[in-house]
Design a protein around this motif. Sequence first.
Motif, PDB file in Angstrom:
ATOM      1  N   LEU A   1       1.103   0.895  -5.721  1.00 40.56           N
ATOM      2  CA  LEU A   1       2.708   1.586  -6.075  1.00 40.56           C
ATOM      3  C   LEU A   1       3.016   2.416  -6.543  1.00 40.56           C
ATOM      4  O   LEU A   1       4.000   2.880  -5.922  1.00 40.56           O
TER       5      LEU A   1
ATOM      6  N   TYR B   1       5.138  -4.537   1.764  1.00 41.01           N
ATOM      7  CA  TYR B   1       4.796  -5.158   0.366  1.00 41.01           C
ATOM      8  C   TYR B   1       4.961  -6.667   0.414  1.00 41.01           C
ATOM      9  O   TYR B   1       4.079  -7.160   0.072  1.00 41.01           O
TER      10      TYR B   1
ATOM     11  N   HIS C   1       2.976  -8.806  -1.328  1.00 44.48           N
ATOM     12  CA  HIS C   1       2.774  -8.939  -3.279  1.00 44.48           C
ATOM     13  C   HIS C   1       4.279  -8.552  -3.615  1.00 44.48           C
ATOM     14  O   HIS C   1       5.106  -7.577  -3.441  1.00 44.48           O
TER      15      HIS C   1
ATOM     16  N   ASP D   1       5.143  -6.029  -6.362  1.00 44.03           N
ATOM     17  CA  ASP D   1       5.669  -4.744  -5.891  1.00 44.03           C
ATOM     18  C   ASP D   1       7.110  -4.989  -5.289  1.00 44.03           C
ATOM     19  O   ASP D   1       7.314  -3.282  -4.783  1.00 44.03           O
ATOM     20  N   ALA D   2       7.100  -5.374  -4.210  1.00 43.74           N
ATOM     21  CA  ALA D   2       8.440  -5.045  -3.035  1.00 43.74           C
ATOM     22  C   ALA D   2       9.547  -5.473  -4.280  1.00 43.74           C
ATOM     23  O   ALA D   2      10.808  -3.609  -3.939  1.00 43.74           O
TER      24      ALA D   2
END
Length: 481
Positions: A319, A344, A349, A352-353
Motif C-alpha cells: 500500500l 483493493y 483488502h 487498504d481501499a
Amino acid sequence: MRDAYLAGRAVDFRAGGPLDESVRGDGWGEERSVRAEVVCALLLGDGPGPSARVPALRVAGARVTGVLDLDGADVRHGISFEGCWFEQPIRISGSTIRTLDFTASRVPGLDLAMTRADGKVLLRQAVVDGTLNVQRAHIAGELILNGAAVSTSDEESWAVLAGGLVMEGGLFCTGAVIDGGLRMPGAQLAGGLHMRRARLRNAEGTALLADHVVASGVWLSDGFSADGMVSLRGAQIADLLTLDGATLRAPVTALDCTRVQAGALVFTPAEPPSGRIDLRDAKVGVLHDRPDRWPPTVFLQGLTYGSLHESDEAQAPSLPSRLAWLELNPGYTAQPYEQLALWYRQIGHDNDARRVLLTKQRHRRRTLAPPSRLWGHLLDWTVGYGYRPWLAGLWLAVLTLVGFAVFSTHTPRATEADKVPPFNALVYTLDLLIPIGGFGQRVAWYWPPGTVAWFAYALIAAGWILTTAVVAGVTRTLNRN
C-alpha cells in the motif's frame, strides 16, 4: 545468371575471407559485378521457358551496379540477394512479389511502398544506408529485420517508414539497430511486433512512432533501448505489451501510451526512464510492474486495469508504494485513487481501499481554499472523512471522561429546587455532548458564570461538531457507494 535463374540455383560470387562482407562491396571488381538491368530483364522477361524446377533469382556476394527498378512489376518468382552490395537504392514500390531476401546485404535504401508480398521479406543482418519504406505494403509472411542496421543521414526523414503496413505474419526486429526512428502509425501486425534487444535512436525526436497500431502483441523487452520517445497512442494490443528489461531515454516524454488498450502491460524496465510516462485513458487487463521503476512523473488520469501485480508476486501489493505511485501523477485527480481502491476491494483488502480513499481526500484538501481546508481538517480529525467513523467514538469517550472529571469536583445549581433529579456528572456530560434527545440533566442543572460554565458550553459545541462531522462523513460514504 539466366541458366541459374531457370533452374532456381544460386549464383555465388564469393571468394571466401573477410573481403566478402557486403559493407566492403564498393571495392569489388567487375568479376563480381552484376548489372541491375540484367536482373530486371530476367525477372520481367516474357517467360523463363521450360524448366524442371521453379525459377528463382538467387545471387550471393555480387556487386549490383545501376538501379534495380521493379516499380509496379509483377514478379512471379522468389528474389534472393545474400551478402550483396548495391550501388543504388532499390525500387520495388507498388509491385507484386513473392519472397524477397536481402540477407547480410548492403543496400542504400529500399522502397517497398504499396507492394504486396505473398511470402516473406527478409533483411537479416542487412545494412540499409537510407530509408526502408514499407508504407501501406501488404506482406503475407514475416518482415524480418533481425540483426539489421538501418540508418539515414537525412535529419528530416525516418529510417524506417511503415505507416499503414499490413502484416499477416509478424514484424521481427530482434537485435536490430535503427538510427533515425521507426514510424508505423496505423500498422496492422497480426503476428505482433518483436523488438527484443533492438536499439532505436532518434534522441531529439521520436524513436518509435506506433500510434493506432493493431497488433497481437508488442515486445519492447530483453535489452530493448530507445533514445527518443516511444509513442503507442491509441494502439490496440490483443495480448501482451511488455517493456521488461527495456531502457527508455527521452528529454520530455519517454513513453506515450495514451488510450492504449492491451490485454496485459508489463512495465519492469531495466531502470527508471529518464522522461515521463503517459498512461492517460489507457485500459489494460493486467498491469504488472515494479513500483521502483517508474520515473518521477507518470500521468495516470483515466488509467483502468482489471488486475495489478508487482514483480514479486509472493507479496501482496504494498500500500505505501502504491500510494507513492499515485503521487507521481501531476496535480490532483480523483480517478487514479478510485481505481486503486476498486482493485483493493476486488482482492478483499477493504481496509487498504479505505486508506486509499482517505489519502485521496487529503490530497484533494491541498487544492482547496483556506476555509474548505479547515473544514477538511476537521472532518479528517473527527471521522477520517467518513472512512474512520470510530474516531468520533474515540473523541466522545475522551470528552466524556474529561467532563466527568471536571463536573465531579464542582457543584452545579438546580433550576428548580426540590423538583430536579439528583446530579450525575457522567450523565450530565453525555447530555451536553449528545445534541439530539436528552437525559434531563442539562435542563435541570446549570453552572454559575465562570470557567466551568464555559467548559460546559465547549462540550455542547463539540457535540454539535462531532455530530455534523459524522453525518457529513457517513453521507459522503453512502453516496459514493
